[in-house]
Design a protein around this motif. Structure first.
Motif, PDB file in Angstrom:
ATOM      1  N   SER A   1       7.928  -0.784   7.195  1.00 35.60           N
ATOM      2  CA  SER A   1       8.882   0.328   7.236  1.00 35.60           C
ATOM      3  C   SER A   1       9.536   0.434   5.862  1.00 35.60           C
ATOM      4  N   VAL A   2      10.211   1.565   5.613  1.00 34.36           N
ATOM      5  CA  VAL A   2      10.933   1.679   4.350  1.00 34.36           C
ATOM      6  C   VAL A   2      12.071   0.668   4.297  1.00 34.36           C
ATOM      7  N   GLN A   3      12.585   0.302   5.470  1.00 35.91           N
ATOM      8  CA  GLN A   3      13.701  -0.645   5.502  1.00 35.91           C
ATOM      9  C   GLN A   3      13.266  -2.050   5.074  1.00 35.91           C
ATOM     10  N   ASN A   4      12.167  -2.569   5.656  1.00 37.24           N
ATOM     11  CA  ASN A   4      11.767  -3.917   5.247  1.00 37.24           C
ATOM     12  C   ASN A   4      11.075  -3.914   3.892  1.00 37.24           C
ATOM     13  N   HIS A   5      10.526  -2.761   3.501  1.00 40.42           N
ATOM     14  CA  HIS A   5       9.969  -2.626   2.150  1.00 40.42           C
ATOM     15  C   HIS A   5      11.062  -2.832   1.117  1.00 40.42           C
ATOM     16  N   ARG A   6      12.213  -2.210   1.326  1.00 40.29           N
ATOM     17  CA  ARG A   6      13.337  -2.376   0.403  1.00 40.29           C
ATOM     18  C   ARG A   6      13.947  -3.773   0.510  1.00 40.29           C
TER      19      ARG A   6
ATOM     20  N   GLU B   1       9.671   9.569   4.903  1.00 41.28           N
ATOM     21  CA  GLU B   1       8.523  10.136   4.194  1.00 41.28           C
ATOM     22  C   GLU B   1       8.230  11.546   4.703  1.00 41.28           C
ATOM     23  N   GLU B   2       8.340  11.740   5.997  1.00 41.50           N
ATOM     24  CA  GLU B   2       8.060  13.043   6.585  1.00 41.50           C
ATOM     25  C   GLU B   2       9.191  14.037   6.334  1.00 41.50           C
ATOM     26  N   GLU B   3      10.415  13.539   6.264  1.00 40.80           N
ATOM     27  CA  GLU B   3      11.563  14.426   6.082  1.00 40.80           C
ATOM     28  C   GLU B   3      11.672  14.949   4.650  1.00 40.80           C
ATOM     29  N   ASP B   4      11.416  14.082   3.678  1.00 34.23           N
ATOM     30  CA  ASP B   4      11.588  14.477   2.273  1.00 34.23           C
ATOM     31  C   ASP B   4      10.601  13.689   1.426  1.00 34.23           C
ATOM     32  N   MET B   5       9.403  14.212   1.293  1.00 36.98           N
ATOM     33  CA  MET B   5       8.331  13.508   0.607  1.00 36.98           C
ATOM     34  C   MET B   5       8.693  13.149  -0.837  1.00 36.98           C
ATOM     35  N   GLU B   6       9.258  14.107  -1.568  1.00 36.15           N
ATOM     36  CA  GLU B   6       9.557  13.861  -2.989  1.00 36.15           C
ATOM     37  C   GLU B   6      10.582  12.750  -3.147  1.00 36.15           C
ATOM     38  N   TYR B   7      11.649  12.777  -2.349  1.00 29.30           N
ATOM     39  CA  TYR B   7      12.678  11.743  -2.450  1.00 29.30           C
ATOM     40  C   TYR B   7      12.116  10.389  -2.031  1.00 29.30           C
TER      41      TYR B   7
ATOM     42  N   GLY C   1       2.751   4.974 -10.233  1.00 34.46           N
ATOM     43  CA  GLY C   1       2.931   6.389 -10.525  1.00 34.46           C
ATOM     44  C   GLY C   1       1.734   7.206 -10.082  1.00 34.46           C
ATOM     45  N   THR C   2       0.534   6.680 -10.281  1.00 38.57           N
ATOM     46  CA  THR C   2      -0.678   7.366  -9.863  1.00 38.57           C
ATOM     47  C   THR C   2      -0.729   7.499  -8.346  1.00 38.57           C
ATOM     48  N   GLN C   3      -0.373   6.426  -7.647  1.00 40.35           N
ATOM     49  CA  GLN C   3      -0.361   6.482  -6.187  1.00 40.35           C
ATOM     50  C   GLN C   3       0.616   7.532  -5.682  1.00 40.35           C
ATOM     51  N   MET C   4       1.813   7.562  -6.255  1.00 42.51           N
ATOM     52  CA  MET C   4       2.813   8.515  -5.789  1.00 42.51           C
ATOM     53  C   MET C   4       2.440   9.948  -6.141  1.00 42.51           C
ATOM     54  N   PHE C   5       1.774  10.168  -7.278  1.00 41.92           N
ATOM     55  CA  PHE C   5       1.279  11.505  -7.597  1.00 41.92           C
ATOM     56  C   PHE C   5       0.303  11.970  -6.515  1.00 41.92           C
ATOM     57  N   GLY C   6      -0.545  11.055  -6.072  1.00 38.70           N
ATOM     58  CA  GLY C   6      -1.475  11.394  -5.005  1.00 38.70           C
ATOM     59  C   GLY C   6      -0.762  11.769  -3.720  1.00 38.70           C
ATOM     60  N   HIS C   7       0.295  11.030  -3.392  1.00 39.06           N
ATOM     61  CA  HIS C   7       1.056  11.340  -2.179  1.00 39.06           C
ATOM     62  C   HIS C   7       1.692  12.725  -2.260  1.00 39.06           C
TER      63      HIS C   7
ATOM     64  N   SER D   1       0.979  15.198  -4.160  1.00 38.59           N
ATOM     65  CA  SER D   1      -0.017  16.266  -4.232  1.00 38.59           C
ATOM     66  C   SER D   1      -0.536  16.646  -2.855  1.00 38.59           C
ATOM     67  N   LYS D   2      -0.693  15.652  -1.980  1.00 38.11           N
ATOM     68  CA  LYS D   2      -1.197  15.929  -0.634  1.00 38.11           C
ATOM     69  C   LYS D   2      -0.161  16.628   0.240  1.00 38.11           C
ATOM     70  N   LYS D   3       1.116  16.376  -0.048  1.00 42.40           N
ATOM     71  CA  LYS D   3       2.207  16.953   0.749  1.00 42.40           C
ATOM     72  C   LYS D   3       2.056  16.623   2.221  1.00 42.40           C
ATOM     73  N   LYS D   4       1.649  15.388   2.481  1.00 39.20           N
ATOM     74  CA  LYS D   4       1.418  14.975   3.860  1.00 39.20           C
ATOM     75  C   LYS D   4       1.772  13.504   4.010  1.00 39.20           C
ATOM     76  N   ALA D   5       2.599  13.180   5.005  1.00 42.56           N
ATOM     77  CA  ALA D   5       2.954  11.784   5.262  1.00 42.56           C
ATOM     78  C   ALA D   5       1.740  11.050   5.819  1.00 42.56           C
ATOM     79  N   ILE D   6       1.504   9.839   5.341  1.00 35.31           N
ATOM     80  CA  ILE D   6       0.325   9.094   5.789  1.00 35.31           C
ATOM     81  C   ILE D   6       0.672   7.745   6.404  1.00 35.31           C
ATOM     82  N   HIS D   7       1.937   7.338   6.344  1.00 32.57           N
ATOM     83  CA  HIS D   7       2.308   6.010   6.829  1.00 32.57           C
ATOM     84  C   HIS D   7       2.742   6.017   8.294  1.00 32.57           C
ATOM     85  N   THR D   8       2.182   6.907   9.080  1.00 32.02           N
ATOM     86  CA  THR D   8       2.517   6.915  10.505  1.00 32.02           C
ATOM     87  C   THR D   8       1.859   5.725  11.197  1.00 32.02           C
ATOM     88  N   ARG D   9       2.432   5.340  12.329  1.00 28.62           N
ATOM     89  CA  ARG D   9       1.821   4.243  13.087  1.00 28.62           C
ATOM     90  C   ARG D   9       0.401   4.603  13.503  1.00 28.62           C
TER      91      ARG D   9
END
Length: 286
Positions: free
Chosen positions: A47-52, A91-97, A251-257, A259-267
């Motif tokens: 999750s973003v919580q345990n990632h941080r 991720e789904e609410e605000d991809m850029e942030y 940076g390359t990974q996040m550019f890919g994210h 660019s897709k404009k789609k959340a991918i870390h769903t369960r």
């Protein structure tokens, strides 16, 4: 007397309590600290919580001078094979942030803190199959459960595998094996990981922590300064690797994210691509 006093260093009782929802911490009198990452007491669900929390924890553990060796592991029979059902709502609410604040920034801190913010030797325990294994594989010494499986899921979920796992695989496997593992999601058995130098020892899961303490006991036989300076020497290749490659990869990974404009870390997105590991298969396509 100096005109100024030292700023107090973190106290174990305080930070072990603060991080208890993410890490179970146990510290011996000699300063050997065991950190068991968990989600609700079981295997890590990303999750973003345990990632941080990982980077926050590493920085605080590294800033406590009473810690002398860190043993880092997961919990249960798996290391990390799932995501928190609501763990990537941001991720789904605000991809850029999300892409900057919770992925690029936090992720770089996680990897660099493991290498740069800990002056002490580190022992990683890979307690079962899982992705994001770099957190234990990049420790100074790594031991693994004999039924563990190392693999990377990023490419299969539509993400560029460049958030630290690329640093780990390229350093340990070399260019060709790393390319194959990152592009195919190759499930690397514990025996193969030992043969290829990804881990130092493998053994039954119920013996891992005892073995880590045995190794720690040996490391503790030398003076504190010797231990800490040796840690910096053996870690130097990792320092060079992340300076050269980590930020560009992230940076390359996040550019890919973005660019897709789609959340991918769903369960569902993660669980749909890891079943082959549980089934004992090498990849998703053969």
């Amino acid at each position: 007397m100096s005109l100024q006093a030292f700023v107090p260093t973190p106290e174990f009782d305080e930070y072990s309590e603060a991080f208890k929802d993410f890490f179970k911490m146990t510290r011996r009198d000699d300063g050997v600290i065991l950190i068991e990452a968990h989600t609700l007491g079981g295997p890590i669900q990303l999750s973003v919580q345990n990632h941080r929390a990982l980077g926050q924890m590493l920085k605080i553990v590294g800033s406590d001078p009473k810690n002398e060796i860190m043993i880092l592991t997961g919990s249960g029979e798996e290391f990390m094979m799932d995501s928190d059902p609501e763990g990537f709502a941001l991720e789904e609410e605000d991809m850029e942030y999300w892409a900057y604040e919770y992925a690029f920034k936090d992720g770089r801190i996680n990897v660099s803190s493991l290498i740069n913010d800990l002056e002490i030797p580190t022992i990683g325990i890979f307690n079962g199959p899982g992705f994001h294994s770099e957190i234990v594989l990049m420790c100074d010494i790594t031991i693994a459960a004999d039924d563990a499986t190392v693999f990377d899921l990023h490419y299969d979920i539509g993400s560029v595998p460049a958030d630290g796992i690329h640093n780990c695989f390229q350093e340990l496997l070399g260019v060709k094996r790393a390319a194959y593992a990152l592009l195919t999601g190759e499930a690397i058995t514990a025996e193969k990981a030992l043969e290829w130098g990804m881990v130092n020892e493998i053994m039954p899961r119920d013996q891992l922590i005892d073995r880590a303490y045995t190794i720690a006991d040996h490391i503790m036989t030398q003076p504190r300064t010797t231990r800490r300076l040796t840690a910096q020497i053996v870690r130097r290749p990792w320092k060079q690797r992340i300076v050269n490659d980590l930020d560009l990869g992230f940076g390359t990974q996040m550019f890919g994210h973005v660019s897709k404009k789609k959340a991918i870390h769903t369960r569902q997105g993660i669980s749909s691509v890891v079943d082959y590991v549980r089934q004992g298969r090498k990849n998703n396509f053969d």
